[in-house]
Scaffold this active site. Structure first.
Site, PDB file in Angstrom:
ATOM      1  N   TRP A   5       0.119   6.470   4.707  1.00  0.00           N
ATOM      2  CA  TRP A   5       0.027   6.107   6.123  1.00  0.00           C
ATOM      3  C   TRP A   5       1.210   5.276   6.623  1.00  0.00           C
ATOM      4  CZ3 TRP A   5      -3.886   5.509   2.538  1.00  0.00           C
ATOM      5  CH2 TRP A   5      -3.957   4.280   1.892  1.00  0.00           C
ATOM      6  N   GLU A  52       0.819  -1.212   0.000  1.00  0.00           N
ATOM      7  CA  GLU A  52       0.000   0.000   0.000  1.00  0.00           C
ATOM      8  C   GLU A  52       0.859   1.271   0.000  1.00  0.00           C
ATOM      9  OE1 GLU A  52      -2.804  -0.414   3.203  1.00  0.00           O
ATOM     10  OE2 GLU A  52      -3.547  -2.333   2.449  1.00  0.00           O
ATOM     11  N   GLU A  72      -5.317  -7.883  -0.423  1.00  0.00           N
ATOM     12  CA  GLU A  72      -6.100  -7.530   0.763  1.00  0.00           C
ATOM     13  C   GLU A  72      -7.457  -7.010   0.303  1.00  0.00           C
ATOM     14  OE1 GLU A  72      -4.769  -5.098   4.042  1.00  0.00           O
ATOM     15  OE2 GLU A  72      -2.677  -5.638   3.665  1.00  0.00           O
TER      16      GLU A  72
END
Length: 998
Positions: free
Chosen positions: A210, A205, A316
């Site tokens: 983040w 990701e 995911e």
């Protein structure tokens, strides 16, 4: 090849195993599979037969071959009776794919890890992999690594990526993480010693902001080089050959491969093209809109994987946020979610959802239904719809192993990284060669040229690297903010120049440190040389990088401006871009934010977003006109009164908060969004912005970090349990989270005193919490939280959380490695062992400050299952109080040996050398040799080197798995190997000339 050749190959492999040699001869990469006549484009040409078989099995997955997977499928659960996980309890079957997080498990933060001993955790994780394999499941590992530069958690976004590469400040620290991955993989064996193939998914990701490896914290070039380094290190240095490597950005891409491939490391380092995406919108009764988005992107990923001969996977997925499965088990929309996704997604190797961690309230996490929940029946129907969805013997049958396809030789500059700044006049240049045999390299030909006429001579060093030094002073090159382009040139002995690994092979660096920018200049768009630089600073959210561009300023002053193009057809609902600040910026010395705005008259909802003190605030300037003008957004007074900003509507935890100077002193990000608020208007348009600046100077916020001795802080009793007449009364007082069935009154440590007993059997997961509501208690000036604990010696832990009224939670852990009563004292301020655990924003893992003590909402005690072999914990707590410094004892707070040792080690390492350079080892001891660098540049005779015996018991590899060293092989063994290889090579030559081999 037919039977005789197959037998000879088997003989060579057997001999090399017996003698401790590499099991894959050089020509195996060139030959055809004995089983199916195919070869696979795998990243590791020395991959074990089982790993090549898994690659082939997954790559050739058809529509009916989809596998379902879950993280922590057997060791986390919602149902108290699900001893083998919720999926197994509902269906009687295990998922076809099991997942764990190696980054967390190896530091003891998640199962099966426990404590800070990485060797022990590697062994435990390997045992779990072996168990999963025995159940018929494929294993995938992700890695939420701590930030190697700061020692804080994975979402500490301090930029560090370039410092993890060879010679980097923290490369030695990062190598230890990779060593633990290697130890895990090398101990994951079947009973006969066969290494179990594993899918490893690092740096996932990365297009989000983040993680420390994510967008705006690591450039595309830094990310690609770091990913390549991980593969090179594990494969070439640590000699790990049972890993497949997965690349998995997070959605959404709208079916466009441009952003998806922007950070793609390359086919030589990637085996699985993955995609992560979660459904968090609970407004619709069904999931069709979300599924359509996923299908569109998965089709793009599938096309890219097909072109490259790679595996495609939904790495995911799940229901999160408002869409998550409800703790009650009732009221969930669209319980056919799994079946609908499986029916529509293109041919995919597997679809992997996250863990049923449980918990309570807002922290509740479940990614599948569970026994007696509303979704159970539909999930069972999903599990029964296709036998390949679930684990089976056939799922882990790795007998059909094709050969590995040859890789083209390449050379690339590893350091310095493209786009980075050079601040030292002596620049160490490192060039890595791939896919070419050492003996084929012309070692004297390697140079790096510059676009200013310099040639830097390179010397072969180790592990496939060449190094050299560019002396800028000697070359007459100044650190003057100009650019310098470097191009590698490495030749083989036949005079061919190795191809570039990426683009044209050149890297361009900036000379000199980045000029300092004053805090009031939020963004003027004039510091970017090109749009790629701009797009590397801002991360798109529900948009694409190419929708943020540089244009001439509408202020007509000859400068640049930023243009945001929104497209609600391609990216429905909202489009935006965010810039993160590391370290956080102090905006408290200003009272307003100004910007020049030229809108398109659409009157969509324009959102200016500021994350301050971990809280997201928004203002909404009008864009109903087309004339350029200055927009001024007020922050309000010192307490935020009268300002234009309010907490984001979705941030219900902070509803009603004001954007105070205190919060403005810690600005973590700034973002701009355009929201589709309906209406009959064009679905695309543009906003142009410039001169985004802070204005209205005022005195900056000054926290009171040193309370004077004369302040009013006094010892405060939080609870001594003396007022409760019975268990019911105590349970009522500590019922802020529910779960009070685990509580009862107990005898305290002194005569006549009372305590609160917490007895729990882990039936609802490892974390199970109770809490007392404190209604904004003021702990200002207090120094420690003190209480007494009666331990049970279980080696589990108490999780203690302090919740503040502004929605933060700070976590400390007390390990139960003792029995009897013990005094515990936890310093409240600047304590590295009491850090923010929620929300997971830029402040996560920061310690409490004096300001956080002003209003305490609740005190939480919870179970933490650190000892996987225990079946529960039983502790009591007495005399909880907070005290100012003068009332505390000199006794050291008992240290959380399991959970804090990693941080303590990190702090200690700051005074040590945390760097490492795998390019600077003694070439005579380098692990890499010819059979580790199969290439397409010839058939040079192979030099066989010894490797750890793959038939050794797992315990032996664990003993030294984190510190592998080279060894020498005796000449007699080498002679046997060469004779065997030679005989097989002769037969291959005969076959190629047309002779029949039976």
């Amino acid at each position: 090849m037919k039977t005789t050749v197959t037998k000879l190959l088997a003989t060579v492999a057997a001999a090399s195993t017996i003698f401790g040699m590499s099991t894959l001869p050089a020509f195996a990469a060139e030959g055809k599979s004995a089983s199916n006549g195919n070869s696979v484009n795998i990243s590791d040409v020395n991959a074990t037969a089982e790993t090549r078989a898994l690659f082939d099995k997954l790559k050739n997955s058809g529509k009916g071959d989809l596998r379902f997977g879950q993280q922590h499928t057997t060791d986390e659960n919602i149902s108290s009776s699900a001893s083998q996980g919720d999926v197994y309890e509902m269906t009687g079957k295990y998922p076809a794919v099991f997942g764990w997080d190696a980054g967390l498990a190896l530091r003891g933060a998640e199962k099966p890890g426990s404590g800070a001993d990485k060797n022990a955790n590697a062994k435990a994780l390997a045992q779990n992999i072996t168990d999963a394999d025995s159940k018929g499941a494929i294993v995938t590992l992700s890695a939420h690594w701590c930030n190697p530069g700061t020692g804080k958690d994975f979402n500490d976004i301090t930029a560090v990526a370039s410092e993890l590469l060879p010679g980097g400040k923290y490369s030695g620290t990062f190598n230890k993480e990779l060593d633990a991955i290697a130890a895990t993989a090398q101990q994951a064996k079947r009973s006969d010693g066969t290494l179990i193939p594993i899918i490893f998914r690092p740096l996932h990701e990365n297009n989000g902001s983040w993680f420390w490896w994510g967008a705006t914290h690591a450039s595309a070039s830094e990310y690609k080089e770091l990913y390549r380094y991980i593969v090179d290190y594990l494969r070439d240095v640590k000699d790990v050959h049972n890993l497949l490597y997965a690349y998995s950005p997070g959605g959404v891409f709208n079916g466009d491969s441009t952003d998806y491939l922007a950070t793609y490391p390359g086919d030589q380092w990637v085996d699985v093209l993955g995609y992560d995406e979660y459904d968090s919108d609970d407004s619709a009764d069904d999931s069709s809109a979300w599924i359509n988005t996923v299908v569109k992107d998965m089709k793009m990923v599938s096309d890219q994987a097909s072109q490259r001969g790679k595996i495609v996977a939904l790495t995911e997925f799940g229901r999160s946020g408002d869409r998550k499965f409800k703790e009650s088990g009732t009221g969930d929309k669209d319980t056919k979610f799994f079946s609908e996704l499986a029916e529509n997604v293109p041919s995919t190797a597997h679809m992997m959802t996250w863990a049923n961690f449980g918990g309570g309230g807002d922290n509740f996490q479940a990614y599948t239904p569970w026994k007696n929940s509303d979704g159970e029946a539909d999930f069972k129907a999903f599990a029964d719809s296709n036998k390949n969805l679930m684990a089976s013997k056939d799922n882990v049958d790795y007998s059909n192993a094709p050969a590995a396809a040859m890789q083209n030789g390449s050379a690339r500059i590893v350091t310095p990284v493209d786009g980075n700044r050079v601040t030292d006049t002596k620049v160490v240049v490192r060039v890595k060669t791939e896919g070419v045999k050492y003996s084929d390299l012309d070692l004297n030909s390697a140079i790096v040229t510059t676009d200013r006429g310099q040639n830097v001579k390179l010397k072969y060093s180790c592990n496939g690297y060449f190094t050299g030094i560019l002396d800028l002073n000697a070359a007459g090159i100044n650190l003057d903010q100009s650019k310098l382009t470097l191009t590698p040139q490495v030749k083989t002995k036949d005079g061919k120049t190795l191809a570039a690994a990426d683009g044209n092979g050149s890297v361009t660096v900036k000379l000199g440190a980045k000029p300092e920018q004053t805090v009031d200049n939020v963004e003027d768009f004039d510091s970017y040389d090109n749009e790629a630089e701009l797009q590397s600073v801002y991360s798109p959210n529900h948009s694409t990088k190419s929708n943020l561009t540089l244009v001439d300023s509408p202020e007509d002053n000859g400068t640049k401006a930023g243009n945001i193009h929104y497209d609600f057809v391609s990216y429905p609902e909202y489009n935006g871009f965010q810039r993160s600040h590391t370290p956080k910026q102090d905006w408290s010395g200003f009272s307003k934010l100004n910007m020049f705005l030229k809108a398109d008259g659409s009157d969509y909802k324009f959102v200016v977003q500021v994350n301050a003190g971990g809280v997201t605030f928004e203002a909404y300037p009008k864009i109903d006109g087309t004339d350029g003008h200055v927009v001024s957004l007020n922050f309000g007074d010192a307490d935020g009164n009268g300002g234009d900003f309010a907490p984001a509507s979705w941030d219900t935890a902070h509803a009603g908060m004001k954007l105070s100077q205190k919060l403005l002193s810690k600005v973590g990000s700034f973002a701009l969004y355009i929201n589709d608020n309906g209406g009959n208007r064009p679905k695309s348009g543009d906003l142009t912005l410039d001169s985004i600046k802070l204005d209205g100077k005022r005195d900056a916020y000054a926290p009171n970090t040193n309370p004077t001795p004369g302040n009013t802080a006094k010892a405060q009793s939080v609870d001594d349990f003396s007022c409760y007449s019975d268990d019911t009364a105590a349970q009522s007082a500590w019922g802020n989270r529910g779960h009070t069935e685990v509580l009862s009154l107990d005898e305290g440590p002194t005569d006549g005193s009372k305590a609160l007993r917490f007895k729990y059997d882990f039936s609802n997961g490892g974390w199970y919490d109770v809490a007392k509501y404190l209604d904004g208690a003021n702990w200002s000036g207090e120094s420690v939280l003190a209480f007494q604990v009666k331990g049970d010696g279980s080696d589990n832990a108490i999780g203690l959380q302090i919740g503040t009224s502004d929605g933060k939670y700070f976590l400390a852990s007390v390990k139960l490695d003792f029995t009897g009563w013990k005094q515990i004292e936890i310093p409240l301020v600047d304590n590295a062992n009491l850090t923010q655990s929620w929300p997971e924003d830029a402040n996560k893992d920061n310690p409490m400050t004096e300001d956080d003590l002003a209003s305490i909402k609740e005190l939480v005690f919870a179970s933490q299952q650190w000892n996987s072999e225990s079946d529960g914990l039983d502790f009591s707590i007495a005399d909880i109080k907070v005290e100012p410094a003068e009332n505390t004892s000199n006794e050291q707070t008992p240290k959380d040996e399991s959970k804090t040792e990693v941080k303590a080690d990190k702090e200690q390492e700051q005074s040590e050398d945390t760097s490492a350079d795998v390019t600077a080892q003694d070439p005579a001891t380098c692990p890499i040799s010819d059979e580790d660098s199969k290439g397409s540049t010839g058939n040079t005779t192979v030099t066989v080197k010894p490797t750890p015996d793959t038939k050794e018991p797992a315990d032996n590899t664990g003993k030294d798995g984190l510190s592998r060293t080279g060894s020498n092989i005796i000449s007699a063994i080498a002679a046997v190997a060469v004779l065997l290889l030679g005989g097989c090579a002769m037969l291959i030559a005969r076959k190629r000339k047309g002779g029949d081999i039976e």
